[in-house]
Scaffold this motif. Structure first.
Motif, PDB file in Angstrom:
ATOM      1  N   SER A  53       0.805  -1.229   0.000  1.00  0.00           N
ATOM      2  CA  SER A  53       0.000   0.000   0.000  1.00  0.00           C
ATOM      3  C   SER A  53       0.836   1.276   0.000  1.00  0.00           C
ATOM      4  O   SER A  53       0.284   2.372  -0.148  1.00  0.00           O
ATOM      5  N   LEU A  54       2.140   1.149   0.183  1.00  0.00           N
ATOM      6  CA  LEU A  54       2.999   2.330   0.304  1.00  0.00           C
ATOM      7  C   LEU A  54       2.938   3.240  -0.918  1.00  0.00           C
ATOM      8  O   LEU A  54       2.765   4.450  -0.779  1.00  0.00           O
ATOM      9  N   ALA A  55       3.087   2.677  -2.099  1.00  0.00           N
ATOM     10  CA  ALA A  55       3.132   3.508  -3.310  1.00  0.00           C
ATOM     11  C   ALA A  55       1.822   4.267  -3.508  1.00  0.00           C
ATOM     12  O   ALA A  55       1.827   5.465  -3.791  1.00  0.00           O
ATOM     13  N   GLY A  56       0.704   3.601  -3.333  1.00  0.00           N
ATOM     14  CA  GLY A  56      -0.579   4.270  -3.514  1.00  0.00           C
ATOM     15  C   GLY A  56      -0.817   5.346  -2.474  1.00  0.00           C
ATOM     16  O   GLY A  56      -1.218   6.464  -2.808  1.00  0.00           O
ATOM     17  N   TYR A  57      -0.544   5.015  -1.202  1.00  0.00           N
ATOM     18  CA  TYR A  57      -0.788   5.971  -0.128  1.00  0.00           C
ATOM     19  C   TYR A  57       0.123   7.192  -0.246  1.00  0.00           C
ATOM     20  O   TYR A  57      -0.345   8.331  -0.235  1.00  0.00           O
ATOM     21  N   PHE A  58       1.425   6.962  -0.381  1.00  0.00           N
ATOM     22  CA  PHE A  58       2.330   8.102  -0.455  1.00  0.00           C
ATOM     23  C   PHE A  58       2.257   8.817  -1.799  1.00  0.00           C
ATOM     24  O   PHE A  58       2.583   9.997  -1.894  1.00  0.00           O
ATOM     25  N   GLY A  59       1.765   8.130  -2.828  1.00  0.00           N
ATOM     26  CA  GLY A  59       1.458   8.819  -4.080  1.00  0.00           C
ATOM     27  C   GLY A  59       0.348   9.839  -3.867  1.00  0.00           C
ATOM     28  O   GLY A  59       0.415  10.958  -4.379  1.00  0.00           O
ATOM     29  N   LEU A  60      -0.668   9.459  -3.079  1.00  0.00           N
ATOM     30  CA  LEU A  60      -1.753  10.389  -2.753  1.00  0.00           C
ATOM     31  C   LEU A  60      -1.223  11.539  -1.899  1.00  0.00           C
ATOM     32  O   LEU A  60      -1.541  12.706  -2.157  1.00  0.00           O
ATOM     33  N   VAL A  61      -0.399  11.241  -0.902  1.00  0.00           N
ATOM     34  CA  VAL A  61       0.190  12.298  -0.065  1.00  0.00           C
ATOM     35  C   VAL A  61       0.968  13.277  -0.947  1.00  0.00           C
ATOM     36  O   VAL A  61       0.843  14.499  -0.800  1.00  0.00           O
ATOM     37  N   ARG A  62       1.749  12.754  -1.865  1.00  0.00           N
ATOM     38  CA  ARG A  62       2.540  13.605  -2.770  1.00  0.00           C
ATOM     39  C   ARG A  62       1.636  14.512  -3.599  1.00  0.00           C
ATOM     40  O   ARG A  62       1.877  15.712  -3.732  1.00  0.00           O
ATOM     41  N   ARG A  63       0.570  13.958  -4.153  1.00  0.00           N
ATOM     42  CA  ARG A  63      -0.352  14.734  -4.973  1.00  0.00           C
ATOM     43  C   ARG A  63      -1.081  15.791  -4.152  1.00  0.00           C
ATOM     44  O   ARG A  63      -1.322  16.907  -4.628  1.00  0.00           O
ATOM     45  N   ILE A  64      -1.429  15.473  -2.908  1.00  0.00           N
ATOM     46  CA  ILE A  64      -2.067  16.458  -2.034  1.00  0.00           C
ATOM     47  C   ILE A  64      -1.087  17.594  -1.758  1.00  0.00           C
ATOM     48  O   ILE A  64      -1.472  18.774  -1.736  1.00  0.00           O
ATOM     49  N   ALA A  80       4.089  15.824   7.729  1.00  0.00           N
ATOM     50  CA  ALA A  80       4.497  15.163   8.969  1.00  0.00           C
ATOM     51  C   ALA A  80       3.546  14.038   9.350  1.00  0.00           C
ATOM     52  O   ALA A  80       2.386  14.025   8.950  1.00  0.00           O
ATOM     53  N   MET A  81       4.074  13.130  10.173  1.00  0.00           N
ATOM     54  CA  MET A  81       3.288  12.021  10.681  1.00  0.00           C
ATOM     55  C   MET A  81       3.804  11.657  12.065  1.00  0.00           C
ATOM     56  O   MET A  81       5.014  11.568  12.274  1.00  0.00           O
ATOM     57  N   ASN A  82       2.896  11.470  13.009  1.00  0.00           N
ATOM     58  CA  ASN A  82       3.253  10.951  14.328  1.00  0.00           C
ATOM     59  C   ASN A  82       2.878   9.478  14.384  1.00  0.00           C
ATOM     60  O   ASN A  82       1.888   9.065  13.777  1.00  0.00           O
ATOM     61  N   ASN A  83       3.648   8.696  15.107  1.00  0.00           N
ATOM     62  CA  ASN A  83       3.347   7.294  15.327  1.00  0.00           C
ATOM     63  C   ASN A  83       3.307   7.053  16.831  1.00  0.00           C
ATOM     64  O   ASN A  83       4.338   7.078  17.496  1.00  0.00           O
ATOM     65  N   ARG A  84       2.119   6.905  17.346  1.00  0.00           N
ATOM     66  CA  ARG A  84       1.786   6.706  18.761  1.00  0.00           C
ATOM     67  C   ARG A  84       2.023   7.956  19.606  1.00  0.00           C
ATOM     68  O   ARG A  84       1.064   8.564  20.047  1.00  0.00           O
ATOM     69  N   VAL A  85       3.262   8.366  19.829  1.00  0.00           N
ATOM     70  CA  VAL A  85       3.527   9.541  20.663  1.00  0.00           C
ATOM     71  C   VAL A  85       3.048  10.779  19.905  1.00  0.00           C
ATOM     72  O   VAL A  85       3.388  10.976  18.740  1.00  0.00           O
ATOM     73  N   SER A  86       2.240  11.593  20.553  1.00  0.00           N
ATOM     74  CA  SER A  86       1.648  12.806  19.981  1.00  0.00           C
ATOM     75  C   SER A  86       0.653  12.527  18.858  1.00  0.00           C
ATOM     76  O   SER A  86       0.256  13.436  18.145  1.00  0.00           O
ATOM     77  N   GLN A  87       0.245  11.283  18.706  1.00  0.00           N
ATOM     78  CA  GLN A  87      -0.744  10.935  17.685  1.00  0.00           C
ATOM     79  C   GLN A  87      -2.129  11.077  18.322  1.00  0.00           C
ATOM     80  O   GLN A  87      -2.556  10.237  19.106  1.00  0.00           O
ATOM     81  N   SER A  88      -2.826  12.153  17.990  1.00  0.00           N
ATOM     82  CA  SER A  88      -4.091  12.470  18.656  1.00  0.00           C
ATOM     83  C   SER A  88      -5.229  11.529  18.277  1.00  0.00           C
ATOM     84  O   SER A  88      -6.174  11.371  19.035  1.00  0.00           O
ATOM     85  N   VAL A  89      -5.172  10.920  17.109  1.00  0.00           N
ATOM     86  CA  VAL A  89      -6.175   9.953  16.662  1.00  0.00           C
ATOM     87  C   VAL A  89      -5.426   8.666  16.312  1.00  0.00           C
ATOM     88  O   VAL A  89      -4.495   8.706  15.503  1.00  0.00           O
ATOM     89  N   PRO A  90      -5.808   7.532  16.897  1.00  0.00           N
ATOM     90  CA  PRO A  90      -5.088   6.281  16.631  1.00  0.00           C
ATOM     91  C   PRO A  90      -5.451   5.671  15.277  1.00  0.00           C
ATOM     92  O   PRO A  90      -5.959   4.556  15.168  1.00  0.00           O
TER      93      PRO A  90
END
Length: 135
Positions: A53-64, A80-90
């Protein structure tokens, strides 16, 4: 909450809705036009996202990212992306924040703002969506 947005049961100011994910305005943006991108499937953190799923997801991030810069005429973006620490929505999500020189954002201090009303937010979402490059 993000699963509800993806499912369409929770309202959002949607910028893109595609097989790889959904992009929508953050309701408490760092700057107006701040977009969150989430995968369609629920994953809590980046290591949970399948490699396939990496290519599709980060392709969308890039286009956004391109759409935010083009649609809003800003000087750049902060992604930016948080993973667990400071991640307000899991739920895995990537922030795409419009930036302009001298905007005052320093380091990881993220002041938050709001939209004046739903029409204002709708206008920002429409400008970004209109500038979204094709997949």
């Amino acid at each position: 909450m993000f699963c509800g947005i993806v499912a369409g049961s929770v309202p959002a100011f949607t910028v893109a809705d595609e097989p790889a994910g959904v992009a929508f305005l953050d309701t408490r943006p760092v700057f107006r036009g701040h977009v969150l991108v989430v995968p369609r499937e629920h994953y809590e953190v980046l290591p949970d996202l399948p490699v396939s799923s990496l290519a599709g997801y980060f392709g969308l991030v890039r286009r956004i990212t391109v759409a935010v810069e083009t649609g809003l005429g800003c000087g750049g973006t902060f992604v930016a992306m948080n993973n667990r620490v400071s991640q307000s929505v899991p739920h895995l999500h990537t922030h795409v924040v419009p930036r302009t020189k001298g905007d005052g954002l320093r380091g990881f201090f993220w002041p938050r703002t709001t939209y004046d009303d739903a029409d204002s937010a709708t206008g920002y979402a429409a400008r970004i969506a209109a500038a979204l490059p094709p997949a």
